[in-house]
Design a protein around this motif. Structure first.
Motif, short mmCIF file in Angstrom:
data_model
loop_
_atom_site.label_atom_id
_atom_site.label_comp_id
_atom_site.label_asym_id
_atom_site.label_seq_id
_atom_site.Cartn_x
_atom_site.Cartn_y
_atom_site.Cartn_z
N ALA A 191 0.84 -1.21 0.00
CA ALA A 191 0.00 0.00 0.00
C ALA A 191 0.87 1.26 0.00
O ALA A 191 0.57 2.22 -0.73
N GLY A 192 1.93 1.25 0.78
CA GLY A 192 2.84 2.40 0.81
C GLY A 192 3.50 2.64 -0.53
O GLY A 192 3.58 3.79 -1.01
N PHE A 193 3.94 1.58 -1.18
CA PHE A 193 4.58 1.73 -2.48
C PHE A 193 3.58 2.02 -3.59
O PHE A 193 3.92 2.72 -4.54
N VAL A 194 2.36 1.53 -3.48
CA VAL A 194 1.33 1.88 -4.46
C VAL A 194 1.03 3.38 -4.35
O VAL A 194 0.96 4.08 -5.36
N TYR A 195 0.89 3.87 -3.13
CA TYR A 195 0.65 5.30 -2.95
C TYR A 195 1.80 6.13 -3.53
O TYR A 195 1.59 7.06 -4.31
N SER A 196 3.01 5.77 -3.15
CA SER A 196 4.18 6.51 -3.61
C SER A 196 4.33 6.42 -5.13
O SER A 196 4.58 7.43 -5.80
N GLY A 197 4.17 5.23 -5.67
CA GLY A 197 4.29 5.05 -7.12
C GLY A 197 3.19 5.77 -7.88
O GLY A 197 3.44 6.36 -8.94
N TRP A 198 1.98 5.74 -7.35
CA TRP A 198 0.85 6.44 -7.96
C TRP A 198 1.11 7.94 -8.01
O TRP A 198 0.86 8.59 -9.02
N MET A 199 1.60 8.47 -6.91
CA MET A 199 1.90 9.91 -6.85
C MET A 199 2.98 10.30 -7.85
O MET A 199 2.95 11.38 -8.42
N LYS A 200 3.93 9.41 -8.08
CA LYS A 200 5.05 9.72 -8.98
C LYS A 200 4.71 9.49 -10.45
O LYS A 200 5.41 10.02 -11.32
N THR A 201 3.68 8.72 -10.73
CA THR A 201 3.34 8.45 -12.12
C THR A 201 2.08 9.18 -12.57
O THR A 201 2.10 9.88 -13.57
N VAL A 202 1.01 9.02 -11.83
CA VAL A 202 -0.28 9.57 -12.25
C VAL A 202 -0.51 10.97 -11.70
O VAL A 202 -1.07 11.82 -12.38
N ARG A 203 -0.09 11.20 -10.49
CA ARG A 203 -0.35 12.48 -9.81
C ARG A 203 0.95 13.29 -9.64
O ARG A 203 1.20 13.84 -8.58
N ILE A 204 1.71 13.37 -10.69
CA ILE A 204 3.04 13.99 -10.58
C ILE A 204 2.96 15.47 -10.21
O ILE A 204 3.81 15.99 -9.49
N GLU A 205 1.92 16.17 -10.65
CA GLU A 205 1.78 17.58 -10.28
C GLU A 205 1.52 17.73 -8.78
O GLU A 205 2.04 18.65 -8.15
N GLU A 247 8.19 1.30 -8.35
CA GLU A 247 7.50 1.09 -7.07
C GLU A 247 6.17 0.37 -7.27
O GLU A 247 5.82 -0.53 -6.49
N LEU A 248 5.43 0.73 -8.31
CA LEU A 248 4.15 0.06 -8.58
C LEU A 248 4.36 -1.42 -8.94
O LEU A 248 3.64 -2.29 -8.43
N LEU A 249 5.34 -1.69 -9.78
CA LEU A 249 5.63 -3.08 -10.14
C LEU A 249 6.13 -3.87 -8.94
O LEU A 249 5.77 -5.04 -8.76
N GLY A 250 6.94 -3.23 -8.12
CA GLY A 250 7.42 -3.89 -6.91
C GLY A 250 6.29 -4.22 -5.95
O GLY A 250 6.27 -5.29 -5.33
N ALA A 251 5.32 -3.31 -5.83
CA ALA A 251 4.16 -3.56 -4.97
C ALA A 251 3.36 -4.77 -5.47
O ALA A 251 2.92 -5.61 -4.68
N LEU A 252 3.20 -4.87 -6.78
CA LEU A 252 2.53 -6.04 -7.35
C LEU A 252 3.32 -7.31 -7.04
O LEU A 252 2.75 -8.35 -6.71
N GLY A 253 4.64 -7.21 -7.15
CA GLY A 253 5.51 -8.36 -6.88
C GLY A 253 5.50 -8.80 -5.43
O GLY A 253 5.78 -9.95 -5.13
N LEU A 254 5.16 -7.88 -4.54
CA LEU A 254 5.07 -8.24 -3.12
C LEU A 254 3.87 -9.13 -2.84
O LEU A 254 3.91 -9.96 -1.93
N VAL A 255 2.81 -8.95 -3.60
CA VAL A 255 1.55 -9.60 -3.27
C VAL A 255 1.17 -10.73 -4.23
O VAL A 255 0.87 -11.84 -3.80
N LEU A 256 1.18 -10.43 -5.52
CA LEU A 256 0.62 -11.38 -6.50
C LEU A 256 1.29 -12.75 -6.55
O LEU A 256 0.59 -13.76 -6.51
N PRO A 257 2.61 -12.84 -6.68
CA PRO A 257 3.21 -14.18 -6.81
C PRO A 257 2.87 -15.09 -5.63
O PRO A 257 2.57 -16.27 -5.82
N TRP A 258 2.90 -14.55 -4.43
CA TRP A 258 2.63 -15.36 -3.25
C TRP A 258 1.14 -15.68 -3.16
O TRP A 258 0.75 -16.79 -2.80
N ALA A 259 0.29 -14.71 -3.53
CA ALA A 259 -1.15 -14.90 -3.42
C ALA A 259 -1.67 -15.95 -4.40
O ALA A 259 -2.54 -16.75 -4.05
#
Length: 117
Positions: A14-28, A52-64
């Motif tokens: 969640a932390g990396f999704v927030y950070s990655g989202w801010m840096k890609t979609v909400r850059i302003e 960061e977004l790809l890393g966040a996916l990698g934290l959850v999806l492979p194990w899930a």
């Protein structure tokens, strides 16, 4: 232990999704929130966010989904490196108040990495 690791993985993701989202979609918005974004090339900020977004996916999806679960600890290690580099960057810029977040992310990422190996 598995439940604890899942909780840590979800918090970290969640932390990396927030950070990655801010840096890609909400850059302003990022430029208003984080002073360093104004001093960096836009493409570099976006690339960090994508990592960061790809890393966040990698934290959850492979194990899930139990497909290549070894990718989860590798994603955690990669995100720990991203956070470490961010910490060194903030030290270089003398932005010491930013270090707590980086340390928090590094610790959580290392917990996931070693817990899932």
């Amino acid at each position: 232990m598995n439940i604890t690791l899942w909780i840590v993985q979800i918090i970290l993701a969640a932390g990396f999704v927030y950070s990655g989202w801010m840096k890609t979609v909400r850059i302003e918005s990022s430029k208003k929130t984080w002073a360093w974004v104004n001093d960096m090339p836009r493409i570099l900020v976006i690339l960090i966010g994508i990592a960061e977004l790809l890393g966040a996916l990698g934290l959850v999806l492979p194990w899930a989904i139990n497909i290549a679960p070894l990718l989860t600890p590798f994603a955690a290690i990669a995100l720990a490196v991203v956070a470490l580099l961010g910490m060194l960057f903030h030290i270089w810029r003398k932005e010491y108040r930013e270090l707590g977040v980086n340390i928090f992310f590094i610790v959580l990422a290392l917990i996931v990495a070693f817990g899932r190996l």
